[in-house]
Design a protein around this motif. Structure first.
Motif, PDB file in Angstrom:
ATOM      1  N   PRO A  89       0.820  -1.221   0.000  1.00 31.92           N
ATOM      2  CA  PRO A  89       0.000   0.000   0.000  1.00 31.92           C
ATOM      3  C   PRO A  89       0.854   1.273   0.000  1.00 31.92           C
ATOM      4  CG  PRO A  89      -0.030  -1.017   2.171  1.00 31.92           C
ATOM      5  CD  PRO A  89       0.727  -1.946   1.274  1.00 31.92           C
ATOM      6  N   TYR A 101      14.733   9.684   2.881  1.00 32.25           N
ATOM      7  CA  TYR A 101      14.908   9.172   4.244  1.00 32.25           C
ATOM      8  C   TYR A 101      16.362   9.108   4.729  1.00 32.25           C
ATOM      9  CZ  TYR A 101       9.972   7.708   4.610  1.00 32.25           C
ATOM     10  OH  TYR A 101       8.607   7.673   4.680  1.00 32.25           O
ATOM     11  N   ARG A 109      10.719  13.803  10.199  1.00 29.97           N
ATOM     12  CA  ARG A 109       9.754  13.508   9.145  1.00 29.97           C
ATOM     13  C   ARG A 109      10.080  14.331   7.903  1.00 29.97           C
ATOM     14  NH1 ARG A 109       4.973  10.816  11.218  1.00 29.97           N
ATOM     15  NH2 ARG A 109       5.984   9.339  12.581  1.00 29.97           N
TER      16      ARG A 109
ATOM     17  N   LEU B 149       5.100   5.047  16.153  1.00 24.13           N
ATOM     18  CA  LEU B 149       5.071   6.468  15.788  1.00 24.13           C
ATOM     19  C   LEU B 149       6.488   7.002  15.562  1.00 24.13           C
ATOM     20  CD1 LEU B 149       2.582   8.338  15.633  1.00 24.13           C
ATOM     21  CD2 LEU B 149       3.297   9.307  17.816  1.00 24.13           C
ATOM     22  N   LEU B 150       7.397   6.654  16.476  1.00 26.63           N
ATOM     23  CA  LEU B 150       8.770   7.178  16.385  1.00 26.63           C
ATOM     24  C   LEU B 150       9.530   6.596  15.201  1.00 26.63           C
ATOM     25  CD1 LEU B 150       9.979   7.243  20.103  1.00 26.63           C
ATOM     26  CD2 LEU B 150       9.478   9.189  18.624  1.00 26.63           C
ATOM     27  N   PHE B 151       9.306   5.313  14.914  1.00 26.76           N
ATOM     28  CA  PHE B 151      10.099   4.642  13.873  1.00 26.76           C
ATOM     29  C   PHE B 151       9.274   4.332  12.631  1.00 26.76           C
ATOM     30  CE2 PHE B 151      12.112   3.676  17.967  1.00 26.76           C
ATOM     31  CZ  PHE B 151      13.351   4.235  17.737  1.00 26.76           C
ATOM     32  N   TYR B 152       8.212   5.084  12.431  1.00 29.67           N
ATOM     33  CA  TYR B 152       7.316   4.826  11.301  1.00 29.67           C
ATOM     34  C   TYR B 152       8.057   4.800   9.969  1.00 29.67           C
ATOM     35  CZ  TYR B 152       3.506   5.360   7.982  1.00 29.67           C
ATOM     36  OH  TYR B 152       2.656   5.167   6.936  1.00 29.67           O
ATOM     37  N   LYS B 153       8.905   5.799   9.761  1.00 30.77           N
ATOM     38  CA  LYS B 153       9.683   5.913   8.519  1.00 30.77           C
ATOM     39  C   LYS B 153      10.516   4.663   8.273  1.00 30.77           C
ATOM     40  CE  LYS B 153      12.709   9.248   8.200  1.00 30.77           C
ATOM     41  NZ  LYS B 153      13.264   9.646   9.478  1.00 30.77           N
ATOM     42  N   GLU B 154      11.233   4.260   9.295  1.00 29.38           N
ATOM     43  CA  GLU B 154      12.130   3.113   9.168  1.00 29.38           C
ATOM     44  C   GLU B 154      11.339   1.821   8.960  1.00 29.38           C
ATOM     45  OE1 GLU B 154      12.479   5.604  11.389  1.00 29.38           O
ATOM     46  OE2 GLU B 154      14.211   6.449  10.364  1.00 29.38           O
ATOM     47  N   LEU B 156       8.375   1.629   7.568  1.00 30.89           N
ATOM     48  CA  LEU B 156       7.812   1.683   6.218  1.00 30.89           C
ATOM     49  C   LEU B 156       8.853   1.259   5.184  1.00 30.89           C
ATOM     50  CD1 LEU B 156       5.929   2.514   3.901  1.00 30.89           C
ATOM     51  CD2 LEU B 156       6.555   4.889   4.303  1.00 30.89           C
ATOM     52  N   VAL B 157      10.010   1.910   5.208  1.00 28.22           N
ATOM     53  CA  VAL B 157      10.972   1.649   4.127  1.00 28.22           C
ATOM     54  C   VAL B 157      11.532   0.235   4.218  1.00 28.22           C
ATOM     55  CG1 VAL B 157      12.993   2.675   5.276  1.00 28.22           C
ATOM     56  CG2 VAL B 157      12.889   2.608   2.784  1.00 28.22           C
ATOM     57  N   LEU B 217      -0.119   3.137   3.683  1.00 28.33           N
ATOM     58  CA  LEU B 217       0.198   2.393   4.897  1.00 28.33           C
ATOM     59  C   LEU B 217      -0.439   3.029   6.125  1.00 28.33           C
ATOM     60  CD1 LEU B 217       1.663   0.142   6.386  1.00 28.33           C
ATOM     61  CD2 LEU B 217       3.668   1.610   6.494  1.00 28.33           C
ATOM     62  N   MET B 220      -3.978   2.233   6.266  1.00 27.15           N
ATOM     63  CA  MET B 220      -4.137   0.809   6.555  1.00 27.15           C
ATOM     64  C   MET B 220      -4.031   0.551   8.056  1.00 27.15           C
ATOM     65  SD  MET B 220      -1.911  -2.407   5.123  1.00 27.15           S
ATOM     66  CE  MET B 220      -1.854  -3.955   6.023  1.00 27.15           C
TER      67      MET B 220
END
Lengths: 247, 286
Positions: A89, A101, A109, B149-154, B156-157, B217, B220
């Motif tokens: 998704p 990133y 962010r 919340l803190l590591f959402y980016k990591e 996700l990727v 994501l 989701m």
């Protein structure tokens, strides 16, 4: 200081079976380097071993005198399309945003400027009209362009692309190779795993030819010769015809 | 309106509702990553593998939380070790390790305590939740949500393209084991609500339902949490009214939402797809 990208004495094995044996090469930055060889020659494995993503049995890798770990944030990697879950998704513009990133680091962010930059990268590959599509809705060539846009967003110095030209349309292939050539002009170093021998001379300046062992490494006009290719592919190469087929 | 009257009158019902809502939310959140990383079997494995830890905690007289977390993590490490250091594939090593841990757990529990306790751990009993359990669940929920919340980016990727993430320097193995730890915590929190055996329904089904509905994501995760919470609350309501076991009713509530979505979702829905196909055929033949 050493001004080259050096790989020395690279060995990789898989459960005791040697898959990469004693590979050595050295290139100046600002080159577009093709990695070619027959199926199962270990092209992708070698690329991953150079990047330290596959454990090496032995070998030294240095990027202008620095270890891979020291230059990680300057490395952009584009995987084979078959290794991606295209049902994930995520939409196109968010995929490109992933490229910002590495520079953001932990806890930060992406900001407006990062999003604008990602969109700019998407425009470079001509995919801005698809920004809101889910990635699985794209054709193979479009997917590859989006992943190249993500690599561009990384503002890397070293680019590693695993089979970017497999199963894609001609116009996407042209867009991609032109961008890679532009990157080279900017002094970036690009490694491309490739298996269509037909375009090798048009695309690359330097070649690495492997079949588990290193068969040849250097300028295209020195490596891309019938007798050397024969060693790698173990089929006679009398004329350059018939080379476009996946040998 | 008996249920609502009872909810106000009986504290146990309030605790059950709060606990199971939190469990539904965190299961949906962590479950989204489990589904996307293709680790559904791992979720099932870890939930079974906490059993020996629970038993040992009973034996030595400490809170079951510590033992459960310990055996959960040991199991994750064991599975990782086997699949990385032998030619045995990941799903097989999961099967080997978790069935062994579960078998050991059943033996230990029957030795340590009466069979009623085993029943309760296997299938949950949310109506017997104590205040301390409720607070434990809330604390675990807060930890899990904060970590995501803190590591959402990591997250996700690395879930989307692990090799690219590793190439730019993310410690993808650390992320993998961190998810295992979070998953173990969530499992422990779910023990009393749905029990060991049905935790996987809370982890996988709401997340898979959400997966059918969105291309983002973050959406989701939010939807999965919502479906998880709705299933928990409606499960308790139905089981209370009709006097049925709560855990299984919650599990079936997640399934009901999934089936409805599978049939009716605008993009992936089986019904709409069939209709579109019929229309297309008509245009071609007409």
């Amino acid at each position: 200081m050493n001004q080259t990208i050096d790989v020395e004495n690279l060995h990789v094995s898989y459960y005791g079976k040697s898959v990469i044996h004693d590979v050595n090469f050295s290139f100046e930055p600002g080159n577009l380097v093709g990695i070619i060889g027959p199926n199962g020659a270990g092209k992708s494995t070698m690329m991953k071993a150079v990047l330290g993503l596959t454990p090496r049995d032995a070998g030294n890798v240095s990027f202008i005198g620095q270890s891979v770990e020291a230059v990680r944030k300057k490395i952009a990697y584009v995987p084979q399309r078959s290794n991606i879950d295209w049902d994930f998704p995520i939409i196109v513009k968010d995929t490109v945003l992933l490229g910002t990133y590495p520079k953001l680091g932990l806890f930060r962010r992406p900001k407006k400027a990062d999003k604008a930059w990602a969109l700019q990268c998407l425009e470079k590959v001509g995919m801005e009209d698809f920004a809101h599509n889910q990635i699985g809705e794209l054709s193979g060539g479009q997917q590859q362009r989006v992943f190249l846009a993500r690599a561009l967003a990384q503002q890397a110095d070293y680019f590693f692309l695993d089979e970017p030209f497999v199963g894609i349309d001609v116009s996407s292939e042209n867009v991609i190779i032109n961008i890679l050539k532009d990157l080279k002009e900017e002094g970036k170093t690009i490694f491309v795993v490739h298996h269509d021998l037909g375009k090798v001379e048009d695309y690359f300046d330097e070649l690495i030819l492997i079949n588990k062992n290193l068969i040849g490494a250097g300028p295209v006009n020195e490596v891309f010769k019938a007798d050397i290719l024969q060693q790698a592919y173990q089929t006679p190469f009398s004329v350059m015809s018939g080379m476009g087929v996946g040998v | 309106m008996d249920f609502f009257q009872d909810m106000i009158n009986y504290e146990f019902l309030q605790k059950a509702l709060i606990t199971s809502t939190v469990v539904g939310i965190i299961c949906g959140v962590i479950g989204s990553f489990i589904v996307l990383r293709g680790m559904a079997l791992m979720g099932d494995a870890l939930s079974h593998a906490v059993l020996p830890g629970v038993a040992i905690s009973y034996m030595v007289g400490i809170n079951y939380f510590y033992g459960a977390v310990l055996t959960g993590i040991l199991t994750a490490l064991g599975i990782g070790y086997i699949s990385e250091n032998s030619r045995v594939k990941n799903d097989s090593s999961i099967g080997i390790v978790f069935s062994a841990a579960f078998a050991l757990g059943v033996i230990l529990i029957t030795k340590a305590q009466s069979a009623t306790d085993l029943q309760q751990i296997l299938f949950g009993n949310v109506l017997s939740v104590r205040s301390s359990d409720m607070w434990l669940t809330i604390i675990i929920g807060a930890i899990v949500l904060l970590a995501i919340l803190l590591f959402y980016k990591e997250l996700l990727v690395s879930s989307f393209d692990e090799t690219m993430a590793a190439a730019y320097g993310l410690k993808t193995k650390v992320i993998h084991y961190a998810i295992m730890v979070l998953l173990t915590l969530v499992t422990v929190a779910s023990l009393q609500t749905v029990g060991v055996i049905l935790v996987v329904s809370m982890l996988i089904t709401p997340a898979a339902t959400a997966y059918l509905l969105t291309n983002r994501l973050s959406t989701m995760i939010a939807l999965a949490a919502f479906f998880g919470a709705i299933s928990a609350v409606s499960g308790i309501y139905i089981s209370f009214i009709y006097n049925m076991p709560t855990g299984p009713v919650i599990a079936l509530a997640t399934t009901a939402i999934f089936v409805a979505t599978l049939l009716l979702s605008p993009k992936q829905g089986v019904l709409w797809r069939a209709l579109r196909k019929i229309k297309q055929r008509q245009t071609i033949s007409g």
